[in-house]
Structures are given as structure tokens and as C-alpha cells.
Design a protein around this motif. Structure first.
Motif, mmCIF file in Angstrom:
data_model
loop_
_atom_site.group_PDB
_atom_site.id
_atom_site.type_symbol
_atom_site.label_atom_id
_atom_site.label_comp_id
_atom_site.label_asym_id
_atom_site.label_seq_id
_atom_site.Cartn_x
_atom_site.Cartn_y
_atom_site.Cartn_z
ATOM 1 N N GLU A 169 48.234 44.303 34.095
ATOM 2 C CA GLU A 169 48.027 45.746 33.986
ATOM 3 C C GLU A 169 48.079 46.411 35.353
ATOM 4 O O GLU A 169 48.667 47.485 35.518
ATOM 5 C CB GLU A 169 46.680 46.042 33.324
ATOM 6 N N LYS A 170 47.485 45.777 36.344
ATOM 7 C CA LYS A 170 47.470 46.333 37.696
ATOM 8 C C LYS A 170 48.861 46.301 38.322
ATOM 9 O O LYS A 170 49.313 47.293 38.897
ATOM 10 C CB LYS A 170 46.489 45.543 38.560
ATOM 11 N N LYS A 171 49.552 45.184 38.184
ATOM 12 C CA LYS A 171 50.879 45.044 38.793
ATOM 13 C C LYS A 171 51.893 45.996 38.168
ATOM 14 O O LYS A 171 52.742 46.543 38.852
ATOM 15 C CB LYS A 171 51.365 43.603 38.670
ATOM 16 N N PHE A 172 51.809 46.169 36.857
ATOM 17 C CA PHE A 172 52.769 47.008 36.146
ATOM 18 C C PHE A 172 52.139 48.313 35.697
ATOM 19 O O PHE A 172 52.429 48.808 34.612
ATOM 20 C CB PHE A 172 53.341 46.246 34.944
ATOM 21 N N SER A 173 51.270 48.888 36.531
ATOM 22 C CA SER A 173 50.553 50.106 36.156
ATOM 23 C C SER A 173 51.504 51.265 35.885
ATOM 24 O O SER A 173 51.209 52.129 35.056
ATOM 25 C CB SER A 173 49.555 50.496 37.241
ATOM 26 N N ALA A 174 52.654 51.297 36.536
ATOM 27 C CA ALA A 174 53.625 52.363 36.301
ATOM 28 C C ALA A 174 54.186 52.288 34.882
ATOM 29 O O ALA A 174 54.590 53.303 34.309
ATOM 30 C CB ALA A 174 54.764 52.279 37.307
ATOM 31 N N HIS A 175 54.183 51.097 34.302
ATOM 32 C CA HIS A 175 54.695 50.918 32.945
ATOM 33 C C HIS A 175 53.612 51.102 31.886
ATOM 34 O O HIS A 175 53.882 51.027 30.698
ATOM 35 C CB HIS A 175 55.312 49.519 32.788
ATOM 36 N N LYS A 176 52.366 51.291 32.345
ATOM 37 C CA LYS A 176 51.219 51.529 31.463
ATOM 38 C C LYS A 176 51.032 50.423 30.426
ATOM 39 O O LYS A 176 50.808 50.690 29.249
ATOM 40 C CB LYS A 176 51.346 52.887 30.797
ATOM 41 N N LEU A 177 51.126 49.182 30.867
ATOM 42 C CA LEU A 177 50.862 48.056 29.981
ATOM 43 C C LEU A 177 49.354 47.920 29.807
ATOM 44 O O LEU A 177 48.608 47.908 30.780
ATOM 45 C CB LEU A 177 51.421 46.756 30.559
ATOM 46 N N LYS A 178 48.896 47.807 28.574
ATOM 47 C CA LYS A 178 47.471 47.641 28.275
ATOM 48 C C LYS A 178 47.314 46.511 27.275
ATOM 49 O O LYS A 178 48.078 46.405 26.315
ATOM 50 C CB LYS A 178 46.867 48.923 27.693
ATOM 51 N N TYR A 179 46.302 45.686 27.510
ATOM 52 C CA TYR A 179 46.026 44.549 26.641
ATOM 53 C C TYR A 179 44.570 44.552 26.223
ATOM 54 O O TYR A 179 43.695 44.987 26.967
ATOM 55 C CB TYR A 179 46.327 43.230 27.364
ATOM 56 N N LYS A 180 44.316 44.033 25.035
ATOM 57 C CA LYS A 180 42.952 43.823 24.563
ATOM 58 C C LYS A 180 42.775 42.317 24.480
ATOM 59 O O LYS A 180 43.482 41.635 23.750
ATOM 60 C CB LYS A 180 42.747 44.458 23.194
ATOM 61 N N CYS A 181 41.846 41.783 25.266
ATOM 62 C CA CYS A 181 41.597 40.348 25.312
ATOM 63 C C CYS A 181 40.165 40.109 24.852
ATOM 64 O O CYS A 181 39.229 40.633 25.445
ATOM 65 C CB CYS A 181 41.802 39.812 26.729
ATOM 66 N N VAL A 182 40.018 39.343 23.774
ATOM 67 C CA VAL A 182 38.697 39.083 23.216
ATOM 68 C C VAL A 182 38.491 37.591 23.013
ATOM 69 O O VAL A 182 39.437 36.846 22.765
ATOM 70 C CB VAL A 182 38.500 39.825 21.871
ATOM 71 N N ALA A 183 37.241 37.157 23.139
ATOM 72 C CA ALA A 183 36.892 35.764 22.869
ATOM 73 C C ALA A 183 36.704 35.599 21.369
ATOM 74 O O ALA A 183 36.211 36.502 20.688
ATOM 75 C CB ALA A 183 35.620 35.386 23.610
ATOM 76 N N LEU A 184 37.091 34.458 20.841
ATOM 77 C CA LEU A 184 36.910 34.163 19.427
ATOM 78 C C LEU A 184 35.438 33.867 19.143
ATOM 79 O O LEU A 184 34.735 33.327 20.007
ATOM 80 C CB LEU A 184 37.776 32.980 19.012
ATOM 81 N N ALA A 185 34.957 34.208 17.958
ATOM 82 C CA ALA A 185 33.545 34.073 17.607
ATOM 83 C C ALA A 185 33.053 32.630 17.692
ATOM 84 O O ALA A 185 31.904 32.385 18.050
ATOM 85 C CB ALA A 185 33.299 34.622 16.203
ATOM 86 N N ASP A 186 33.909 31.680 17.372
ATOM 87 C CA ASP A 186 33.496 30.275 17.414
ATOM 88 C C ASP A 186 33.663 29.655 18.805
ATOM 89 O O ASP A 186 33.502 28.459 18.985
ATOM 90 C CB ASP A 186 34.248 29.450 16.373
ATOM 91 N N ASN A 187 34.005 30.497 19.788
ATOM 92 C CA ASN A 187 34.142 30.073 21.188
ATOM 93 C C ASN A 187 35.235 29.021 21.390
ATOM 94 O O ASN A 187 35.162 28.209 22.295
ATOM 95 C CB ASN A 187 32.798 29.564 21.727
ATOM 96 N N SER A 188 36.257 29.056 20.539
ATOM 97 C CA SER A 188 37.335 28.074 20.634
ATOM 98 C C SER A 188 38.526 28.572 21.444
ATOM 99 O O SER A 188 39.460 27.829 21.704
ATOM 100 C CB SER A 188 37.814 27.673 19.244
ATOM 101 N N GLY A 189 38.496 29.858 21.849
ATOM 102 C CA GLY A 189 39.609 30.401 22.605
ATOM 103 C C GLY A 189 39.557 31.905 22.694
ATOM 104 O O GLY A 189 38.494 32.517 22.558
#
Length: 85
Positions: free
Chosen positions: A58-78
Motif C-alpha cells: 500500500e505504501k509503495k503503490f500509494s499513487a495507485h491507491k491499492l488497499k487490502y484487508k488482512c485478517v487473522a482466522l478465528a482458529d488461528n490457523s492463518g
């Protein structure tokens, strides 16, 4: 001793990635809006979670406005990563 490779043979080789060309980085950067991936902890070899890779992209390609949602799985497997914009 050496084998010459055609362009097609070279493109088919399972080459190990490193740095900015790692398979994880390439998978995240190539996501289209609304697409997502899941990364299992058994596949993740870094100390920091995948969210750090997402923030760096996101920081490197801020001009392209890339946004990601990163969440941990409830069972803590990934983690699950989804491109939002």
C-alpha cells in the motif's frame, strides 16, 4: 553438463522467489478488487504477519491507491487477505 532451455522451458521452471518477487508478494499484488487469498500459518515463514507485506505494498503503490484487508482466522490457523480498492 549444462542444458540449453527454450523460452517456453524457462517459463515453466518452478523458480524460487525472493524479496519483491516472492510468490506471496506476487499473489497479493496481483489480486483484483474483491478477490482474496488465504495463507496458512504452516506456509508462512516470516516473523511478521502478512499484514506487514500488505502495508508495504500500500505504501509503495500509494499513487495507485491499492488497499487490502488482512485478517487473522478465528482458529488461528492463518490469515485471509482481500483487495478492497
Amino acid at each position: 553438463m549444462f542444458k540449453k532451455l527454450t523460452d517456453e522451458e524457462f517459463d515453466q521452471l518452478p523458480i524460487k522467489g525472493w524479496g519483491r518477487s516472492s510468490p506471496t508478494y506476487n499473489a497479493i499484488i496481483s489480486l483484483k478488487i474483491g478477490e482474496g487469498i488465504m495463507i496458512l500459518k504452516s506456509q508462512w515463514r516470516r516473523k511478521k504477519p502478512p499484514s506487514s507485506v500488505c502495508r508495504a505494498i500500500e505504501k509503495k503503490f500509494s499513487a495507485h491507491k491499492l488497499k487490502y484487508k488482512c485478517v487473522a482466522l478465528a482458529d488461528n490457523s492463518g490469515w485471509a487477505i482481500k483487495r478492497s480498492t
